[in-house]
Motif scaffolding. Structure first.
Motif, PDB file in Angstrom:
ATOM      1  N   THR A 145       0.653  -1.391   0.491  1.00  0.00           N
ATOM      2  CA  THR A 145      -0.032   0.284  -0.168  1.00  0.00           C
ATOM      3  C   THR A 145       0.791   1.513  -0.155  1.00  0.00           C
ATOM      4  N   MET A 146       2.326   0.989   0.760  1.00  0.00           N
ATOM      5  CA  MET A 146       2.797   2.285   0.977  1.00  0.00           C
ATOM      6  C   MET A 146       3.600   2.215  -0.553  1.00  0.00           C
ATOM      7  N   ALA A 147       3.664   0.975  -1.210  1.00  0.00           N
ATOM      8  CA  ALA A 147       4.721   1.796  -2.652  1.00  0.00           C
ATOM      9  C   ALA A 147       3.233   2.326  -3.207  1.00  0.00           C
ATOM     10  N   THR A 148       2.481   1.895  -3.577  1.00  0.00           N
ATOM     11  CA  THR A 148       1.235   2.158  -4.434  1.00  0.00           C
ATOM     12  C   THR A 148       1.390   3.482  -3.668  1.00  0.00           C
ATOM     13  N   ALA A 149       1.139   4.345  -2.921  1.00  0.00           N
ATOM     14  CA  ALA A 149       0.522   5.819  -2.433  1.00  0.00           C
ATOM     15  C   ALA A 149       1.923   6.473  -2.884  1.00  0.00           C
ATOM     16  N   ILE A 150       3.731   5.986  -3.086  1.00  0.00           N
ATOM     17  CA  ILE A 150       4.195   6.900  -3.264  1.00  0.00           C
ATOM     18  C   ILE A 150       4.020   6.757  -4.485  1.00  0.00           C
TER      19      ILE A 150
END
Lengths: 308, 341
Positions: A145-150
């Motif tokens: 999720t964090m990678a997607t956000a970035i």
């Protein structure tokens, strides 16, 4: 303690995903979409329906849901928001609030009160984790999720900075009339921006469904979280969204350690604290525009206010 | 009526508005003696109607006149009920508690106004919702409330159900009449001129020296107080207090529906909207979720196609003002110039 902090930061990744559509739409059209959370939940239901009825994995399902969301955004802007925005700044709030009520209750009518989750359809991803040195575990889904956000924020940044369409949207956000003079169709740019925002809402819905459960009335809380993260991070850049999300996620995770109800209280409290601090110490705007600060008008107003 | 040269007159009261005020007084008098003739069910329904009128008028005061659209007004509804429970638990007479609770809620709204009123548009709208969500959580922490299980206004049980019903009915009627009266008087006063100037154009109002924030604060506190009265009265009729029901955004949805349909920024509009909402609820309330979908869809349609609501339309078509809060200029001859448009 370290564990709580890591979980809080990663939770911020989800908030960044759900927030970027809200602040993107606000920065371009100056509209806060009160149906934002409900639309994310609707996307989650769409994925759930595809997975449970047709056995389509939520990741494949996104290939169907995201274009639908984009079309929804386009239609929403062209036929609802554009019209109500002409009646002044207050009407879009009422229009989108009414829309949220319609969406929530239609979902209730269709899917009932049961809570649903996409977790059963993504195999071991929902509980797999990596072990960090020191014995802390981080969930693979949370990291994803964090990678997607970035990736999402970076992608938007590049799109707005490097592409003609992105520049058209920025120009419209800055001044629709002048943008019109140089041949930009402001209506088209706004509709495109709404479509992009709804794609991010669709992605947010997917993560909402995968990391937790949702029900027809989950939209309200999601809207509040997105709004809080937008205001906390509202320094005027897309990356502020990520900061806002992380601060909110941390406050909620720490709050949950203190008291069973502390998760929500912590989040709301940090939002109000930031709001309070910003209003009284700087008098600055709350949600800024994409990639640039509010200039001109705000400065003039501030100057008028400070003259005796 | 003031006479100016050339036969131009500035009028406020007209024949139709005097007639309307007379009918309002008559209606209130009839409502006051109605319990003598009505059954228990009808009395309860009318009590609900009076509470809806209060909610609509107060939300309209804030949004229609102050330009402050809030989706968090349920916070004051919930607090009105909560403080009633608290005060009654401390031994105060339950009926007195209703109004003491509203006063406390009104007092609490003052510090809230100091920073919420610095937010604009949608930020104020959702910011209020956050305030409501946080307050809901904090009320849940009170042991007396027992979390979402809730509690009830036990001390009302000393009165037999017949007396209780009629007393609550009269209290609701009197509160509605008083709050409408206060709002009407306020809108016609000097502050009212400022309020209507803000409604029509905030920047222009600032430029002629209207104290915008102070005026908005007045409306904010009045709305908080009025909605708290409504919440406390609702608690008195329902007797049970579950935080989730009182701090539900559904209350704001009702207020928005009533005001949008009746007429945003029209004094008569809010009353009309509340009556329509009451009628719709009576006939379609049992349809459950489709009823709510209908309410939401109607709100969307009105916001898009009839933003001044039904009363705005009536006023425009028939040039009718029943309870005038503004002035208008009357020129000799057939054309009429409306003062505030």
């Amino acid at each position: 303690m370290i564990d709580t902090l890591i979980q809080g930061i990663l939770l911020g990744g989800y908030y960044a995903v759900i927030t970027c559509g809200l602040s993107f739409m606000f920065s371009v059209m100056r509209i806060i979409n009160l149906a934002h959370g409900s639309l994310a939940v609707a996307a989650a239901y769409g994925l759930w329906l595809l997975a449970s009825k047709f056995g389509i994995s939520p990741f494949t399902g996104l290939l169907i849901v995201l274009p639908v969301m984009a079309a929804t955004g386009w239609v929403l802007q062209r036929y609802l928001l554009e019209r109500s925005a002409r009646g002044g700044a207050l009407l879009p709030i009422l229009t989108t609030f009414g829309l949220a009520i319609v969406i929530d209750n239609l979902m209730f009518e269709q899917f009932g009160a049961d809570t649903r989750s996409l977790a059963p359809f993504i195999g071991s991803l929902s509980y797999d984790s990596w072990e960090l040195p020191g014995g802390t575990y981080v969930g693979k889904l949370a990291v994803m999720t964090m990678a997607t956000a970035i990736a999402l924020l970076g992608g938007l940044q590049v799109f707005l900075g490097r592409f003609a369409l992105g520049r058209a949207i920025r120009a419209t956000a800055e001044d629709p009339d002048t943008a019109g003079l140089v041949g930009i169709d402001a209506r088209k740019a706004n509709a495109l921006a709404a479509a992009i925002a709804m794609v991010t809402v669709g992605i947010a819905g997917a993560f909402l469904g995968m990391r937790a459960t949702f029900d027809p009335y989950s939209g309200g809380p999601q809207l509040l979280f997105a709004f809080e993260a937008a205001v906390i991070g509202g320094a005027g850049s897309l990356w502020g969204t990520l900061v806002g999300g992380i601060v909110l996620g941390l406050a909620q995770s720490l709050g949950a350690q203190v008291h069973p109800q502390g998760f929500l209280i912590g989040g709301h409290a940090v939002f109000l604290a930031v709001l309070f601090a910003r209003l009284f110490f700087t008098g600055a705007p709350f949600i800024g525009k994409i990639g640039f600060y509010k200039t001109g008008f705000t400065k003039i107003r501030a100057a008028i206010r400070s003259t005796p | 009526m003031t006479s100016v040269t050339n036969g131009i007159t500035i009028e406020r009261w007209t024949r139709s508005s005097r007639l309307a005020l007379g009918s309002v007084a008559l209606a209130l008098a009839l409502f006051a003696i109605a319990p003598l003739a009505l059954g228990a069910g009808a009395i309860d329904r009318l009590t609900a109607l009076f509470i809806y009128v209060i909610l609509a008028a107060m939300w309209n005061a804030l949004a229609g006149f102050g330009g402050l659209v809030s989706v968090g007004q349920q916070v004051f509804f919930g607090l009105g009920a909560y403080f009633t429970i608290r005060l009654a638990d401390a031994g105060l007479n339950p009926f007195l508690s209703l109004f003491a609770a509203a006063l406390i809620t009104g007092a609490i709204s003052l510090p809230i106004s100091f920073f919420m009123l610095r937010l604009k548009g949608g930020e104020f709208a959702i910011g209020m919702w956050v305030i409501s969500a946080l307050t809901h959580m904090l009320v849940n922490l009170d042991r007396l409330i027992q979390g979402e299980t809730g509690t009830s206004l036990i001390s009302l049980n000393v009165y037999d159900s017949g007396t209780r019903r009629v007393v609550i009915y009269w209290l609701a009627l009197a509160s509605m009449a008083a709050l409408l009266g206060i709002l009407f008087a306020l809108l016609r006063s000097r502050a009212g001129a400022a309020i209507q100037a803000i409604r029509d154009n905030e920047d222009a109002a600032t430029s002629v020296g209207v104290r915008v924030i102070a005026t908005k604060r007045l409306l904010f506190v009045l709305a908080a107080f009025g909605i708290a009265v409504a919440g406390a009265l609702w608690l008195a009729t329902a007797t049970t207090f579950q935080p989730k029901t009182y701090f539900s955004v559904q209350w704001t949805a009702y207020m928005i529906f009533m005001v949008l349909v009746g007429g945003l920024g029209k004094f008569e509009g809010a009353i009309l909207g509340a009556v329509l909402f009451f009628v719709i609820e009576t006939f379609f309330g049992s349809m459950g979720v489709w009823y709510l979908i209908g309410l939401g869809a109607t709100a969307v349609v009105f916001s898009l196609f009839l933003p001044h609501g039904l009363w705005g339309e009536i006023e425009r078509r028939f040039d009718l003002r029943l309870l005038p809060v503004g002035y208008r200029l009357k020129l000799p001859g057939p054309t009429k110039i409306q003062w505030n448009q």
